[in-house]
Design a protein around this motif. Structure first.
Motif, short mmCIF file in Angstrom:
data_model
loop_
_atom_site.label_atom_id
_atom_site.label_comp_id
_atom_site.label_asym_id
_atom_site.label_seq_id
_atom_site.Cartn_x
_atom_site.Cartn_y
_atom_site.Cartn_z
N ALA A 1 -3.92 1.09 -10.12
CA ALA A 1 -2.80 0.18 -10.40
C ALA A 1 -3.28 -1.26 -10.57
O ALA A 1 -2.70 -2.02 -11.37
N TYR A 2 -4.34 -1.64 -9.87
CA TYR A 2 -4.82 -3.02 -9.94
C TYR A 2 -6.14 -3.15 -10.70
O TYR A 2 -6.83 -4.17 -10.59
N MET B 1 -8.37 10.57 -1.40
CA MET B 1 -8.35 9.44 -2.33
C MET B 1 -7.46 9.73 -3.54
O MET B 1 -6.90 8.81 -4.13
N GLU B 2 -7.31 10.99 -3.90
CA GLU B 2 -6.58 11.36 -5.11
C GLU B 2 -5.29 12.10 -4.81
O GLU B 2 -4.74 12.81 -5.67
N ALA B 3 -4.78 11.99 -3.59
CA ALA B 3 -3.53 12.66 -3.22
C ALA B 3 -2.38 12.13 -4.08
O ALA B 3 -2.31 10.95 -4.40
N PRO C 1 -1.52 -0.48 7.29
CA PRO C 1 -2.28 0.00 6.13
C PRO C 1 -3.80 -0.13 6.27
O PRO C 1 -4.50 -0.01 5.28
N LEU C 2 -4.30 -0.38 7.49
CA LEU C 2 -5.75 -0.49 7.64
C LEU C 2 -6.43 0.77 7.12
O LEU C 2 -7.42 0.71 6.39
N TYR D 1 0.83 -1.21 0.00
CA TYR D 1 0.00 0.00 0.00
C TYR D 1 0.86 1.26 0.00
O TYR D 1 0.50 2.26 -0.62
N LEU D 2 1.99 1.22 0.70
CA LEU D 2 2.86 2.39 0.74
C LEU D 2 3.42 2.69 -0.64
O LEU D 2 3.47 3.84 -1.08
N ALA D 3 3.84 1.65 -1.35
CA ALA D 3 4.41 1.84 -2.69
C ALA D 3 3.38 2.34 -3.69
O ALA D 3 3.72 3.09 -4.61
N ALA D 4 2.13 1.97 -3.50
CA ALA D 4 1.10 2.36 -4.47
C ALA D 4 0.72 3.83 -4.37
O ALA D 4 0.34 4.44 -5.37
#
Length: 634
Positions: A265-266, A603-605, A589-590, A253-256
Motif C-alpha cells: 500500500a505504501y 506476511m501474505e495473509a 501494532p508493534l 496498521y489494522l486497516a492495511a
C-alpha cells in the motif's frame, strides 16, 4: 593681504568634501557589480582558536572504495589511544553536534570523558552512506554464502584500523571500537578476524540476530516499526517515516491488513531490504547466516570485549546477552569478556540516564557507567601507561533497590518456577490441574499502549515501562498475581516462560508479561501507587513450537509446551509489592497480527484468513504453566 570672500568659500567647500567618508566600494564600482555571485565555495567552521583538531580523510579499503572518516582530538595530544565508531548515521553530524570551538561541545555527550583525557575520537561512515563511497547493504553479511564480494564490515574495520595506526601521528597504535545499535553491530563485526591493533571493544545494544530477538522479528513475530527504519535507512531522496499520517498507528496498521499488504500500500516493496524480509518469514539459512553470535562463536575471542545492553531496551534487547552466552565459555579466567545490563532504554547509556519514564535512579547511571567502568576498561587496554584492569565479569543495576552490583557469572540466580494457579493466583508450589480460557480476536488485537499509539519519540522509547493497568481486566488478557510479598524477591537473569496452552485455531501468538505491582498506597511517590511495571515482555509465534526453521500448523485442541525467554533483568520485587504475570495473544501494532488460521506466510495473509480462536492456558498437574525466575540468594 586677505583672500577674496569668493575664494575662501570655494576652498571651504573643497575641504568639506574631503572630510566626508569615502563612498561605498560597490557604489564606486558601478551598479552592475552589485549583482555579483555572493556564494563562496566553503567555510571552515573550525577556527584557529578551537581547542581541538578536526580532520576529514577518505580511507581506502582493499577494493579501492574510500570511506569518509572524521578524526577529532584535543590539540597537543601525543601517544594517544584511538576510539573508533563505524556508523550509518552520518559521521559528519556526529562530530559537529554544535559548531563550537570546544571539543566536548562538537561531539556526542558520551565522548567527553574520553577526549578530555587525551583520546583520539574517530567516526566513519559505513560504505555506501553519506560521505563514503560504495554500495550500501543493510547489515551487510560476512563475506561468504550470503556475500559473494571480498568485503564486509569486518574487512572495512580491519582496513580502517590499519590506516589509522599508520597515519595518525598522535596515536600510540592502540585502537578500541564502540557504538550502540547498528554501531554495536559494526563493533562486533570488527572482532571477526580483528586487526592486531584492535585491543578492546564495547558493543552496546548491538543488532545481532534480526529474526530471533532484535529489530525485525522476535521469536517469529514481525515487528512492524522496521518499515519506518527501512525507509529512512535505504532511500536517498524521499525517505523517512512511512507516509501514513500522524493518526493512530493502531488504526493504520489494522486497516492495511497483513504486513505484505501494508508494504504494498505504501510502495515499500520497491525497497530491496523490505522484499528480503517479506521473502524470509522463517528462521532459514538467510537469517541464520547473518547471526553475529553464531559467527563469533565459531572463532576464538582475542579482543577484550565489554557487552552492554539496557534492561528495557525496546529495540535490541537480545543481541548483547546472546553474544555473551555464545562466548562466555571461552573466558575461563573472566578477563576477556564482560556483560553490562543497565536500567536503560535503547542507547540511553550514551546520554543522561537519571530516569526512565516514571522510574528515577540514584544519579546519572549512564555517566556512572562510563566513568566508573567503561573508561577504566578501555584505559587498561588502550593506554601506553595503562592502569591495572579490574573489569567486573558481570555488572548490573538492580532496579527496585537502585544500586550497581557485580556478579561472577550470568545468570546469577537459581531458577525457580512461579506457577499459574487457580483464582488467577501465582504459586511457588505446583498446583492442582486446571485451565483458563480467553477469545483472541484479530479484529480487536490487544494494544501495546493506550490508544492513540505513535511508535516514535518518548512514547516509543519508554513503552516497556508503561503502566500495564490499561489492559488488566480485558477479556482477552489473563492476569495472575501473588499475594503481597513479605520479603524481597531478587531476580538476576532472563526469566523463562513455560506456557502450556492449546488453541481452537491452527496458529496463535502468545505474549507473556512479568510485572511488578506497586502497593495501592505509596506516599513516597503517589504517582506509582498501584502501578503495574513491566519487568519483561516478550512474544512467541506458535507455528514455531517445533523449531524456528520448521513452521507447521498447530493441531486444534492439542496442548503444546511453548517455551521462550523474557529479556535479561536485575530486579528486586520489594516487600509490599506483588508479582504479576499477564498472558495474551497480541501486542499490536508493534507485532503483526497472527491470523490464527494456517497460512504459509503470515506476511501474505488475506482478510478472510483472520479468525477468532479460543486460547486455553493449562495450569497445574502434568501441564503446569510457569514462569521460571532466576532468584538470587541475597
Amino acid at each position: 593681504m586677505t583672500k577674496p570672500l569668493r575664494t575662501i568659500a570655494r576652498l571651504s567647500a573643497v575641504a568639506l568634501v574631503l572630510s566626508l567618508p569615502a563612498a561605498p566600494l560597490l557604489a564606486q564600482q558601478g551598479a552592475t557589480d552589485t549583482m555579483m555571485n555572493e556564494q563562496v565555495k566553503s567555510y571552515d567552521w573550525v577556527r584557529p582558536q578551537a581547542d581541538y583538531a578536526r580532520k576529514v580523510v577518505m580511507i581506502p579499503m582493499r577494493d579501492g572504495t574510500k570511506l569518509y572518516t572524521v578524526i577529532v582530538h584535543r590539540k597537543g595530544v601525543t601517544d594517544a589511544p584511538i576510539l573508533l565508531s563505524r556508523t550509518p548515521y552520518n559521521a559528519d553530524k556526529a562530530t559537529s553536534r554544535n559548531r563550537s570551538q570546544k571539543i566536548e561541545e562538537i561531539l556526542p555527550v558520551m565522548d567527553a570523558e574520553f577526549v578530555n583525557d587525551g583520546y583520539i575520537r574517530v567516526y566513519q561512515d559505513v560504505r555506501g552512506l553519506d560521505g563514503s563511497e560504495g554500495d550500501y547493504v543493510m547489515n551487510r553479511p560476512l563475506r561468504g554464502p550470503l556475500n559473494p564480494t571480498k568485503v564486509d564490515h569486518a574487512t572495512d574495520a580491519y582496513d580502517t584500523i590499519d590506516w589509522l595506526v599508520k597515519n595518525v601521528k598522535e596515536s600510540n597504535g592502540k585502537v578500541g571500537i564502540t557504538g550502540s545499535s547498528y554501531l554495536g553491530f559494526t563493533s562486533l563485526m570488527a572482532l571477526i578476524d580483528p586487526h592486531p591493533a584492535l585491543k578492546a571493544a564495547v558493543p552496546q545494544s548491538p543488532m545481532v540476530d534480526g529474526w530471533m530477538g532484535d529489530d525485525w522479528f522476535h521469536n517469529g513475530a514481525f515487528r512492524t516499526f522496521g518499515f519506518d527504519y527501512d525507509l529512512g535507512q535505504t532511500v536517498k531522496k524521499g525517505g523517512g517515516a512511512v507516509p501514513k499520517g500522524t493518526g493512530d498507528e493502531y488504526e493504520a496498521y489494522l486497516a492495511a491488513g497483513s504486513a505484505g499488504d501494508y508494504a504494498r500500500a505504501y510502495g515499500l516493496t520497491d525497497l530491496p531490504v523490505v522484499r528480503k524480509v517479506l521473502e524470509h518469514p522463517s528462521y532459514d539459512a538467510w537469517w541464520q547466516g547473518q547471526a553475529v553470535d553464531k559467527l563469533l562463536a565459531a572463532r576464538k575471542l582475542t579482543v577484550p570485549t565489554m557487552l552492554v545492553v539496557g534492561q528495557w531496551d525496546q529495540e535490541d534487547s537480545y543481541g548483547a546477552p546472546a553474544v555473551y552466552q555464545a562466548l562466555e565459555k571461552q573466558d575461563a579466567n573472566n578477563d576477556m569478556l564482560s556483560l553490562v545490563i543497565g536500567p536503560w532504554r535503547h542507547s540511553q547509556v550514551n546520554y543522561e540516564a537519571r530516569e526512565l519514564g516514571p522510574l528515577k535512579w540514584e544519579g546519572d547511571t549512564g555517566l556512572q557507567f562510563r566513568t566508573r567502568y567503561m573508561k577504566p576498561f578501555l584505559d587498561c587496554h588502550l593506554k601506553t601507561q595503562a592502569p591495572a584492569c579490574d573489569t567486573p565479569p558481570v555488572l548490573t543495576y538492580a532496579s527496585g533497590t537502585n544500586r550497581w552490583a557485580v556478579s561472577k557469572q550470568w545468570p546469577a540466580g537459581d531458577y525457580k518456577p512461579l506457577y499459574l494457579d487457580a483464582g488467577f493466583g501465582l504459586s511457588w508450589s505446583k498446583p492442582q490441574s486446571g485451565s483458563d480460557s480467553y477469545v483472541s480476536d484479530p479484529a480487536k488485537p490487544v494494544p501495546m499502549l493506550p490508544r492513540p499509539i505513535h511508535m516514535q519519540g518518548e512514547e516509543w522509547r519508554t513503552w516497556l515501562v508503561h503502566d500495564q493497568r490499561f489492559v488488566d481486566g480485558r477479556t482477552d488478557v489473563l492476569s495472575y498475581a501473588t499475594g503481597t510479598l513479605d520479603k524481597p524477591v531478587h531476580i538476576k537473569g532472563a526469566p523463562k516462560v513455560d506456557l502450556r496452552a492449546a488453541t481452537t485455531g491452527q496458529d496463535s501468538d502468545f505474549v507473556v508479561k512479568l510485572i511488578d505491582v506497586y502497593p495501592q498506597e505509596n506516599s513516597v511517590d503517589p504517582t506509582m501507587a498501584g502501578y503495574q511495571l513491566g519487568i519483561g515482555i516478550e512474544i512467541f509465534r506458535g507455528r514455531y513450537v517445533n523449531g524456528f526453521a520448521t513452521p507447521a500448523p498447530l493441531v486444534p485442541g492439542k496442548t503444546y509446551a511453548f517455551q521462550w525467554s523474557l529479556p535479561n533483568v536485575d530486579h528486586v520485587f520489594l516487600p509490599g509489592h506483588k508479582i504479576m504475570v499477564q498472558v495474551q495473544s497480541s501486542l499490536f501494532p508493534l507485532y503483526d497480527r497472527n491470523p490464527q488460521s494456517w497460512v504459509p506466510s503470515i506476511m501474505e495473509a488475506k482478510p478472510g484468513d483472520y479468525v477468532k480462536a479460543t486460547e486455553t492456558i493449562q495450569r497445574g498437574g502434568d501441564a503446569a504453566s510457569a514462569v521460571w525466575l532466576p532468584v538470587a540468594a541475597d
